[in-house]
Scaffold this motif. Structure first.
Motif, PDB file in Angstrom:
ATOM      1  N   SER A  91      16.776  41.712  -4.407  1.00  0.00           N
ATOM      2  CA  SER A  91      17.346  42.048  -3.253  1.00  0.00           C
ATOM      3  C   SER A  91      16.858  43.600  -2.736  1.00  0.00           C
ATOM      4  CB  SER A  91      19.007  42.078  -3.418  1.00  0.00           C
ATOM      5  OG  SER A  91      19.234  40.747  -3.611  1.00  0.00           O
ATOM      6  N   ARG A  92      16.751  44.389  -4.019  1.00  0.00           N
ATOM      7  CA  ARG A  92      16.164  45.602  -3.502  1.00  0.00           C
ATOM      8  C   ARG A  92      14.851  45.591  -3.211  1.00  0.00           C
ATOM      9  NH1 ARG A  92      16.246  50.383  -8.336  1.00  0.00           N
ATOM     10  NH2 ARG A  92      15.697  52.200  -7.154  1.00  0.00           N
ATOM     11  N   TRP A  93      14.033  44.908  -3.564  1.00  0.00           N
ATOM     12  CA  TRP A  93      12.847  44.800  -2.747  1.00  0.00           C
ATOM     13  C   TRP A  93      12.875  44.303  -1.412  1.00  0.00           C
ATOM     14  CZ3 TRP A  93       8.717  47.483  -3.956  1.00  0.00           C
ATOM     15  CH2 TRP A  93       8.334  48.032  -5.129  1.00  0.00           C
ATOM     16  N   LEU A  94      13.589  43.096  -1.302  1.00  0.00           N
ATOM     17  CA  LEU A  94      13.816  42.822   0.185  1.00  0.00           C
ATOM     18  C   LEU A  94      14.512  43.558   1.116  1.00  0.00           C
ATOM     19  CD1 LEU A  94      15.124  39.195  -0.668  1.00  0.00           C
ATOM     20  CD2 LEU A  94      12.815  39.848   0.113  1.00  0.00           C
ATOM     21  N   ILE A  95      15.192  44.644   0.635  1.00  0.00           N
ATOM     22  CA  ILE A  95      15.887  45.671   1.572  1.00  0.00           C
ATOM     23  C   ILE A  95      14.656  46.830   1.849  1.00  0.00           C
ATOM     24  CG2 ILE A  95      17.307  47.773   1.395  1.00  0.00           C
ATOM     25  CD1 ILE A  95      19.267  46.039  -0.299  1.00  0.00           C
ATOM     26  N   ILE A  96      13.626  46.942   1.015  1.00  0.00           N
ATOM     27  CA  ILE A  96      12.706  47.855   1.269  1.00  0.00           C
ATOM     28  C   ILE A  96      11.850  47.110   2.182  1.00  0.00           C
ATOM     29  CG2 ILE A  96      10.695  48.881   0.267  1.00  0.00           C
ATOM     30  CD1 ILE A  96      12.263  48.996  -2.335  1.00  0.00           C
ATOM     31  N   ALA A  97      11.562  45.844   2.170  1.00  0.00           N
ATOM     32  CA  ALA A  97      10.785  45.155   3.285  1.00  0.00           C
ATOM     33  C   ALA A  97      11.450  44.980   4.509  1.00  0.00           C
ATOM     34  CB  ALA A  97      10.605  43.639   2.603  1.00  0.00           C
ATOM     35  N   ALA A  98      12.791  44.963   4.379  1.00  0.00           N
ATOM     36  CA  ALA A  98      13.633  44.962   5.791  1.00  0.00           C
ATOM     37  C   ALA A  98      13.294  46.478   6.685  1.00  0.00           C
ATOM     38  CB  ALA A  98      15.047  44.931   5.619  1.00  0.00           C
ATOM     39  N   PHE A  99      13.341  47.271   5.809  1.00  0.00           N
ATOM     40  CA  PHE A  99      13.131  48.758   6.467  1.00  0.00           C
ATOM     41  C   PHE A  99      11.538  48.915   6.980  1.00  0.00           C
ATOM     42  CE2 PHE A  99      16.948  49.929   4.652  1.00  0.00           C
ATOM     43  CZ  PHE A  99      17.540  50.906   5.493  1.00  0.00           C
ATOM     44  N   SER A 100      10.661  48.257   6.056  1.00  0.00           N
ATOM     45  CA  SER A 100       9.132  48.235   6.373  1.00  0.00           C
ATOM     46  C   SER A 100       9.020  47.391   7.837  1.00  0.00           C
ATOM     47  CB  SER A 100       8.478  47.936   5.180  1.00  0.00           C
ATOM     48  OG  SER A 100       8.661  48.685   4.315  1.00  0.00           O
ATOM     49  N   ILE A 101       9.420  46.201   7.530  1.00  0.00           N
ATOM     50  CA  ILE A 101       9.028  45.230   8.751  1.00  0.00           C
ATOM     51  C   ILE A 101      10.185  45.667  10.073  1.00  0.00           C
ATOM     52  CG2 ILE A 101       9.130  42.896   9.426  1.00  0.00           C
ATOM     53  CD1 ILE A 101       8.252  42.180   6.776  1.00  0.00           C
ATOM     54  N   GLY A 102      11.375  45.697   9.788  1.00  0.00           N
ATOM     55  CA  GLY A 102      12.215  45.977  11.028  1.00  0.00           C
ATOM     56  C   GLY A 102      12.190  47.453  11.479  1.00  0.00           C
ATOM     57  N   GLY A 103      12.312  48.187  10.623  1.00  0.00           N
ATOM     58  CA  GLY A 103      12.381  49.582  11.042  1.00  0.00           C
ATOM     59  C   GLY A 103      10.875  50.107  11.478  1.00  0.00           C
ATOM     60  N   ALA A 104       9.530  49.798  10.831  1.00  0.00           N
ATOM     61  CA  ALA A 104       8.252  50.299  11.186  1.00  0.00           C
ATOM     62  C   ALA A 104       7.722  49.321  12.038  1.00  0.00           C
ATOM     63  CB  ALA A 104       7.388  50.534  10.008  1.00  0.00           C
ATOM     64  N   ALA A 105       7.588  48.156  11.637  1.00  0.00           N
ATOM     65  CA  ALA A 105       6.573  47.102  12.411  1.00  0.00           C
ATOM     66  C   ALA A 105       7.145  46.763  13.684  1.00  0.00           C
ATOM     67  CB  ALA A 105       6.354  45.799  11.570  1.00  0.00           C
ATOM     68  N   ILE A 106       8.540  46.716  13.873  1.00  0.00           N
ATOM     69  CA  ILE A 106       8.983  46.454  14.862  1.00  0.00           C
ATOM     70  C   ILE A 106       9.726  47.588  16.000  1.00  0.00           C
ATOM     71  CG2 ILE A 106      11.142  44.879  16.035  1.00  0.00           C
ATOM     72  CD1 ILE A 106      10.751  42.928  13.579  1.00  0.00           C
ATOM     73  N   TRP A 107      10.533  48.179  15.288  1.00  0.00           N
ATOM     74  CA  TRP A 107      11.100  49.224  16.005  1.00  0.00           C
ATOM     75  C   TRP A 107      10.260  50.596  16.481  1.00  0.00           C
ATOM     76  CZ3 TRP A 107      12.402  54.732  15.057  1.00  0.00           C
ATOM     77  CH2 TRP A 107      13.388  55.273  16.078  1.00  0.00           C
ATOM     78  N   LEU A 108       9.690  51.029  15.287  1.00  0.00           N
ATOM     79  CA  LEU A 108       8.624  52.122  15.434  1.00  0.00           C
ATOM     80  C   LEU A 108       7.490  51.667  16.450  1.00  0.00           C
ATOM     81  CD1 LEU A 108       8.158  55.098  15.117  1.00  0.00           C
ATOM     82  CD2 LEU A 108       6.855  54.459  12.959  1.00  0.00           C
ATOM     83  N   MET A 109       6.980  50.480  16.259  1.00  0.00           N
ATOM     84  CA  MET A 109       5.836  50.027  17.381  1.00  0.00           C
ATOM     85  C   MET A 109       6.631  49.860  18.746  1.00  0.00           C
ATOM     86  SD  MET A 109       5.668  46.797  18.987  1.00  0.00           S
ATOM     87  CE  MET A 109       4.546  46.843  20.602  1.00  0.00           C
TER      88      MET A 109
END
Length: 303
Positions: free
Chosen positions: A45-63
């Motif tokens: 779960s910890r790694w999945l939360i990190i992935a959520a910030f990477s994909i949702g925060g950077a790959a989608i929102w920051l893009m």
């Protein structure tokens, strides 16, 4: 209808947004790869939360907001609402995090991935149009419904593809290819949604447009991104450190010096001292003590 520009600074914004989306997707795939190899539910779960910030925060929102810096309406000032902008960030992270939790735990199956992709795509779509609702112009923003539906279909397909990659892709080269495909899908969804938008200017100006300027958005976006990246990096570093020094069950690993369970004894020490080793000279055999002359018995010689 007012004239709308999506590429005010030329190719800079689409190229920069694509690179941001690809980097965030790649980091997310690395994190989900770690999650697959985790042996406990908490670490996964910890790694999945990190992935959520990477994909949702950077790959989608920051893009999304990197591309939005190239949006302009020449006949009207463009301003952004900080509150709705931050709300869209939360929606992106929560949507991707929910999808990763669904596919990251339990057995991998196509119906599970499709269901998570539909729900995640709906969340990504809500993120996009929440961010668009935070954009203020002097006039009214209209949307072409067929293009909105098309952007929704792209969001669902992109989310489903991304979630499938997170549970199946292994290796650096496949991850780079998958990250590039995910970046193309995210950029395609964004620009399709932007193509659905039209601006109709008002006949009278009732007051100044509320919000902050687009270029000033770089300041809060940079601060939020830096804080997010720092937090994700520290969390990932701590997780990797814990995995390095503990076994799958979270129990500290024994060092090499602790693997010998036999107690030390004087006999073992003497045996190891006399044991031959390659390249070393053999120990000399003990020499029996010589008898002294005085210890020999006297022989009487007859006179």
């Amino acid at each position: 209808m007012a004239e709308v520009h999506h590429f005010t600074y030329g190719a800079f914004n689409p190229i920069a947004s694509f690179l941001v989306a690809m980097l965030g997707s790649f980091l997310g795939l690395l994190s989900t790869g770690r999650a697959r190899s985790a042996r406990t539910r908490g670490r996964r779960s910890r790694w999945l939360i990190i992935a959520a910030f990477s994909i949702g925060g950077a790959a989608i929102w920051l893009m999304h907001f990197t591309a939005m810096l190239g949006f302009d309406v020449p006949q009207s000032p463009v301003r952004y609402s900080p509150m709705l902008t931050m709300t869209s960030l939360g929606l992106a992270v929560l949507a991707v995090g929910f999808g990763l939790m669904v596919v990251g735990h339990g057995r991998r199956s196509l119906p599970r991935v499709v269901l998570a992709g539909v729900l995640t795509g709906a969340g990504v779509l809500a993120m996009h149009y929440t961010g668009m609702a935070g954009m203020h112009v002097v006039g009214t923003i209209h949307y072409d419904m067929p293009m909105v539906i098309a952007s929704g279909v792209i969001a669902v397909v992109a989310s489903t593809t991304a979630l499938w990659f997170t549970v199946s892709v292994k290796g650096w080269a496949p991850m780079l290819g998958a990250a590039a495909i995910m970046a193309v899908a995210v950029c395609g969804m964004h620009y399709t949604g932007m193509a659905a938008m039209g601006v109709e200017l008002g006949t009278t100006v009732t007051g100044p447009t509320t919000g902050i300027r687009p270029l000033l958005m770089i300041v809060p976006i940079t601060l939020v991104s830096a804080a997010t990246i720092l937090g994700v990096a520290l969390s990932a570093l701590q997780a990797m450190t814990e995995e390095e020094f503990t076994d799958g069950a979270g129990i500290p690993r024994r060092g090499v010096h602790a693997e010998n369970h036999h107690p030390w004894s004087l006999k073992q020490a003497s045996l190891s001292a006399t044991r031959r080793t390659p390249g070393s000279r053999p120990s000399p055999r003990p020499v029996p003590p010589r008898k002294s002359v005085t210890d020999e018995p006297l022989i009487n010689v007859p006179s």
